[in-house]
Motif scaffolding. Structure first.
Motif, PDB file in Angstrom:
ATOM      1  N   MET A   1     -94.370 -23.029  80.184  1.00  0.00           N
ATOM      2  CA  MET A   1     -95.025 -21.655  79.607  1.00  0.00           C
ATOM      3  C   MET A   1     -94.233 -21.142  78.749  1.00  0.00           C
ATOM      4  SD  MET A   1     -96.016 -18.481  82.296  1.00  0.00           S
ATOM      5  CE  MET A   1     -96.910 -19.580  83.406  1.00  0.00           C
ATOM      6  N   ARG A   2     -94.830 -20.580  77.774  1.00  0.00           N
ATOM      7  CA  ARG A   2     -94.107 -19.830  76.344  1.00  0.00           C
ATOM      8  C   ARG A   2     -93.800 -18.858  76.966  1.00  0.00           C
ATOM      9  NH1 ARG A   2     -96.241 -17.083  71.678  1.00  0.00           N
ATOM     10  NH2 ARG A   2     -95.286 -17.847  69.864  1.00  0.00           N
ATOM     11  N   LEU A   3     -92.586 -18.413  76.390  1.00  0.00           N
ATOM     12  CA  LEU A   3     -91.593 -17.080  76.689  1.00  0.00           C
ATOM     13  C   LEU A   3     -92.466 -16.006  75.947  1.00  0.00           C
ATOM     14  CD1 LEU A   3     -88.009 -18.299  76.400  1.00  0.00           C
ATOM     15  CD2 LEU A   3     -89.399 -18.062  78.217  1.00  0.00           C
ATOM     16  N   VAL A   4     -92.710 -14.953  76.657  1.00  0.00           N
ATOM     17  CA  VAL A   4     -93.078 -13.751  76.093  1.00  0.00           C
ATOM     18  C   VAL A   4     -92.386 -12.551  76.325  1.00  0.00           C
ATOM     19  CG1 VAL A   4     -95.437 -14.289  76.740  1.00  0.00           C
ATOM     20  CG2 VAL A   4     -94.201 -13.033  78.362  1.00  0.00           C
ATOM     21  N   PHE A   5     -92.545 -11.507  75.450  1.00  0.00           N
ATOM     22  CA  PHE A   5     -91.995 -10.147  75.392  1.00  0.00           C
ATOM     23  C   PHE A   5     -91.671  -9.599  76.803  1.00  0.00           C
ATOM     24  CE2 PHE A   5     -92.190  -5.758  75.237  1.00  0.00           C
ATOM     25  CZ  PHE A   5     -90.944  -5.277  74.429  1.00  0.00           C
ATOM     26  N   VAL A   6     -90.553  -9.287  77.088  1.00  0.00           N
ATOM     27  CA  VAL A   6     -90.268  -8.531  78.442  1.00  0.00           C
ATOM     28  C   VAL A   6     -89.748  -6.911  77.839  1.00  0.00           C
ATOM     29  CG1 VAL A   6     -88.674  -8.399  80.334  1.00  0.00           C
ATOM     30  CG2 VAL A   6     -89.267 -10.423  79.297  1.00  0.00           C
ATOM     31  N   PRO A   7     -90.775  -6.102  78.521  1.00  0.00           N
ATOM     32  CA  PRO A   7     -90.176  -4.851  78.348  1.00  0.00           C
ATOM     33  C   PRO A   7     -88.810  -4.306  78.568  1.00  0.00           C
ATOM     34  CG  PRO A   7     -92.509  -4.852  79.289  1.00  0.00           C
ATOM     35  CD  PRO A   7     -92.124  -6.322  79.393  1.00  0.00           C
ATOM     36  N   PRO A   8     -88.354  -3.630  77.690  1.00  0.00           N
ATOM     37  CA  PRO A   8     -86.798  -3.364  77.962  1.00  0.00           C
ATOM     38  C   PRO A   8     -86.619  -2.419  79.245  1.00  0.00           C
ATOM     39  CG  PRO A   8     -87.584  -1.949  76.138  1.00  0.00           C
ATOM     40  CD  PRO A   8     -88.798  -2.833  76.626  1.00  0.00           C
ATOM     41  N   MET A   9     -85.422  -2.595  79.732  1.00  0.00           N
ATOM     42  CA  MET A   9     -84.681  -1.781  80.669  1.00  0.00           C
ATOM     43  C   MET A   9     -84.251  -0.555  79.918  1.00  0.00           C
ATOM     44  SD  MET A   9     -82.140  -2.905  83.446  1.00  0.00           S
ATOM     45  CE  MET A   9     -81.205  -2.130  84.718  1.00  0.00           C
ATOM     46  N   LYS A  10     -84.598   0.712  80.411  1.00  0.00           N
ATOM     47  CA  LYS A  10     -84.206   1.830  79.490  1.00  0.00           C
ATOM     48  C   LYS A  10     -83.270   2.698  80.325  1.00  0.00           C
ATOM     49  CE  LYS A  10     -88.850   1.924  77.386  1.00  0.00           C
ATOM     50  NZ  LYS A  10     -90.110   2.755  77.245  1.00  0.00           N
ATOM     51  N   PRO A  11     -82.096   2.914  79.580  1.00  0.00           N
ATOM     52  CA  PRO A  11     -81.054   3.857  80.523  1.00  0.00           C
ATOM     53  C   PRO A  11     -81.538   5.411  80.445  1.00  0.00           C
ATOM     54  CG  PRO A  11     -80.476   3.437  77.979  1.00  0.00           C
ATOM     55  CD  PRO A  11     -81.605   2.681  78.393  1.00  0.00           C
ATOM     56  N   LYS A  12     -80.949   5.973  81.602  1.00  0.00           N
ATOM     57  CA  LYS A  12     -81.343   7.390  81.939  1.00  0.00           C
ATOM     58  C   LYS A  12     -80.193   8.185  80.836  1.00  0.00           C
ATOM     59  CE  LYS A  12     -81.209  10.858  85.517  1.00  0.00           C
ATOM     60  NZ  LYS A  12     -80.656  11.171  87.124  1.00  0.00           N
ATOM     61  N   LEU A  13     -80.687   9.142  80.431  1.00  0.00           N
ATOM     62  CA  LEU A  13     -79.802  10.225  79.641  1.00  0.00           C
ATOM     63  C   LEU A  13     -79.156  10.977  80.606  1.00  0.00           C
ATOM     64  CD1 LEU A  13     -79.029  11.238  76.841  1.00  0.00           C
ATOM     65  CD2 LEU A  13     -80.799  12.861  77.041  1.00  0.00           C
ATOM     66  N   VAL A  14     -77.618  11.114  80.514  1.00  0.00           N
ATOM     67  CA  VAL A  14     -76.822  12.057  81.289  1.00  0.00           C
ATOM     68  C   VAL A  14     -75.852  12.680  80.236  1.00  0.00           C
ATOM     69  CG1 VAL A  14     -77.052  10.445  83.083  1.00  0.00           C
ATOM     70  CG2 VAL A  14     -75.116   9.848  81.379  1.00  0.00           C
ATOM     71  N   LYS A  15     -75.099  13.963  80.679  1.00  0.00           N
ATOM     72  CA  LYS A  15     -74.222  14.487  79.985  1.00  0.00           C
ATOM     73  C   LYS A  15     -72.996  13.712  79.765  1.00  0.00           C
ATOM     74  CE  LYS A  15     -75.961  19.074  81.416  1.00  0.00           C
ATOM     75  NZ  LYS A  15     -75.647  20.513  81.892  1.00  0.00           N
ATOM     76  N   SER A  16     -72.524  12.892  80.483  1.00  0.00           N
ATOM     77  CA  SER A  16     -71.333  12.307  80.671  1.00  0.00           C
ATOM     78  C   SER A  16     -71.305  10.928  81.036  1.00  0.00           C
ATOM     79  CB  SER A  16     -70.062  13.094  80.906  1.00  0.00           C
ATOM     80  OG  SER A  16     -70.148  13.433  82.197  1.00  0.00           O
ATOM     81  N   PRO A  17     -70.410   9.823  80.668  1.00  0.00           N
ATOM     82  CA  PRO A  17     -70.546   8.367  81.396  1.00  0.00           C
ATOM     83  C   PRO A  17     -70.175   8.499  82.970  1.00  0.00           C
ATOM     84  CG  PRO A  17     -69.323   8.359  79.330  1.00  0.00           C
ATOM     85  CD  PRO A  17     -69.500   9.777  79.507  1.00  0.00           C
ATOM     86  N   PRO A  18     -70.830   7.712  83.911  1.00  0.00           N
ATOM     87  CA  PRO A  18     -70.487   7.874  85.349  1.00  0.00           C
ATOM     88  C   PRO A  18     -68.915   7.048  85.385  1.00  0.00           C
ATOM     89  CG  PRO A  18     -71.704   5.942  84.545  1.00  0.00           C
ATOM     90  CD  PRO A  18     -71.784   6.754  83.631  1.00  0.00           C
ATOM     91  N   LEU A  19     -68.238   7.623  86.385  1.00  0.00           N
ATOM     92  CA  LEU A  19     -66.733   7.349  86.634  1.00  0.00           C
ATOM     93  C   LEU A  19     -67.031   6.035  87.649  1.00  0.00           C
ATOM     94  CD1 LEU A  19     -65.532  11.016  87.193  1.00  0.00           C
ATOM     95  CD2 LEU A  19     -65.389   9.562  85.050  1.00  0.00           C
ATOM     96  N   GLY A  20     -65.921   5.420  87.853  1.00  0.00           N
ATOM     97  CA  GLY A  20     -65.863   4.557  88.742  1.00  0.00           C
ATOM     98  C   GLY A  20     -65.705   3.176  88.151  1.00  0.00           C
ATOM     99  N   ASP A  21     -65.276   2.314  88.971  1.00  0.00           N
ATOM    100  CA  ASP A  21     -64.843   0.963  88.425  1.00  0.00           C
ATOM    101  C   ASP A  21     -66.098  -0.051  88.211  1.00  0.00           C
ATOM    102  OD1 ASP A  21     -62.031   1.718  88.317  1.00  0.00           O
ATOM    103  OD2 ASP A  21     -61.777   0.841  90.345  1.00  0.00           O
ATOM    104  N   ASP A  22     -67.203   0.376  88.643  1.00  0.00           N
ATOM    105  CA  ASP A  22     -68.245  -0.522  89.043  1.00  0.00           C
ATOM    106  C   ASP A  22     -69.200  -0.293  87.545  1.00  0.00           C
ATOM    107  OD1 ASP A  22     -69.991  -2.514  89.986  1.00  0.00           O
ATOM    108  OD2 ASP A  22     -71.362  -0.767  90.721  1.00  0.00           O
ATOM    109  N   TRP A  23     -68.591  -0.055  86.499  1.00  0.00           N
ATOM    110  CA  TRP A  23     -69.415   0.150  85.288  1.00  0.00           C
ATOM    111  C   TRP A  23     -68.866  -0.420  84.102  1.00  0.00           C
ATOM    112  CZ3 TRP A  23     -74.110   2.744  85.608  1.00  0.00           C
ATOM    113  CH2 TRP A  23     -74.331   3.601  86.671  1.00  0.00           C
ATOM    114  N   ILE A  24     -69.789  -0.824  83.143  1.00  0.00           N
ATOM    115  CA  ILE A  24     -69.305  -1.563  82.021  1.00  0.00           C
ATOM    116  C   ILE A  24     -69.819  -0.397  80.968  1.00  0.00           C
ATOM    117  CG2 ILE A  24     -69.898  -3.268  80.598  1.00  0.00           C
ATOM    118  CD1 ILE A  24     -70.656  -4.976  82.951  1.00  0.00           C
TER     119      ILE A  24
END
Length: 289
Positions: free
Chosen positions: A1-24
């Motif tokens: 099956m031919r590969l097709v465009f995948v609608p992108p995953m879109k980040p949520k706008l926040v005031k500051s980056p989230p804290l914690g070790d589980d984030w890149i």
């Protein structure tokens, strides 16, 4: 099956980056979201809405052909570097339709590789697979994770005048559309603009409308957050310059509550970086004529 465009995953706008070790955390690249599909020697490039932009990104397409993969879907941001090496969104807008070799791709995710759908695999593992296939020094570059804690990263990004930070849960799967598993925190900048109108309605915050200095190019509105004394000085100047024309006659109908003013008023506006129009804008200072 031919590969097709995948609608992108879109980040949520926040005031500051989230804290914690589980984030890149990555630098938010200031360009156009782009998806590259490689399949049987053919390469296609798509905009965030799924429009075929292959001809606009010939440099990226040629680099993708050099990747040692049978098939892949790569998610990233196409950017055009400015004189200082940082992504320059306004430069990109000017050259993207003229020079198909101007852009490079900041690749940050991979959704498919050699016949395998990777979307149910965690983000960190997907990025490791992407890193393994990207060749350094080409027009496709891997978007490196930033070392350190979120608060320090965001401070340094802001000081460097970079648009912001994108943060992703390390083990999050890829799902098209808005998500809180990815966030984006944008830094602010200050710009001096020409004020062309104000809008004051009972029960609503007062706003000012702006154009780029010396032009009729409308860039948006900002909330007036001046102190009482500065605000009174602004109202006096607006009254003295009442009766101006809007940047276009269509705007008179679009913004019927706006009082347009004659040229000569300037203000310093705080707003989010990386936006074509003012976003989250606030008037910080009325500048002397």
């Amino acid at each position: 099956m031919r590969l097709v465009f995948v609608p992108p995953m879109k980040p949520k706008l926040v005031k500051s980056p989230p804290l914690g070790d589980d984030w890149i955390h990555e630098i938010k690249l200031d360009g156009y979201r782009t998806q590259v599909i490689i399949e049987a020697g053919e390469v296609r490039a798509y905009s965030s809405s799924g429009a075929d932009w292959t001809k606009r990104y010939l440099g990226i397409v040629e680099a993708a052909r050099e990747l040692e993969v049978a098939s892949a879907i790569i998610d990233g941001e196409a950017v055009v570097p400015g004189d200082d090496g940082r992504p320059d969104f306004h430069l990109m807008q000017r050259v993207i339709q003229k020079d198909p070799y101007a852009a490079i791709l900041g690749a940050f995710d991979i959704l498919h590789l050699n016949g395998h759908d990777l979307r149910d695999i965690g983000c960190k593992a997907r990025r490791e697979m992407l890193y393994s296939i990207v060749k350094p020094g080409t027009r496709i570059q891997f978007s490196e994770a930033l070392p350190g804690d979120a608060a320090s990263i965001f401070y340094l990004v802001d000081q460097a005048g970079i648009e912001g930070v994108v943060s992703k849960r390390a083990h999050s799967v890829y799902r098209s559309g808005p998500t809180a598993n990815w966030t984006k925190a944008k830094s602010y900048k200050h710009t001096d603009l020409d004020l062309v109108g104000v809008e004051r309605e009972a029960g609503k915050p007062a706003i000012a409308r702006f154009v780029e200095p010396g032009t009729h190019h409308y860039v948006g509105a900002a909330v007036i957050t001046l102190g009482r004394e500065a605000r009174e000085r602004l109202w006096a100047k607006v009254k003295a310059k009442a009766g101006g024309a809007p940047p276009s006659e269509a705007m008179r109908k679009k913004y019927p509550a706006t009082q347009w003013v004659k040229p000569g008023l300037r203000a310093r506006v705080q707003h989010l970086r990386g936006e074509e129009f003012l976003r989250h804008g606030s008037v910080k200072e009325l500048l002397d004529e």
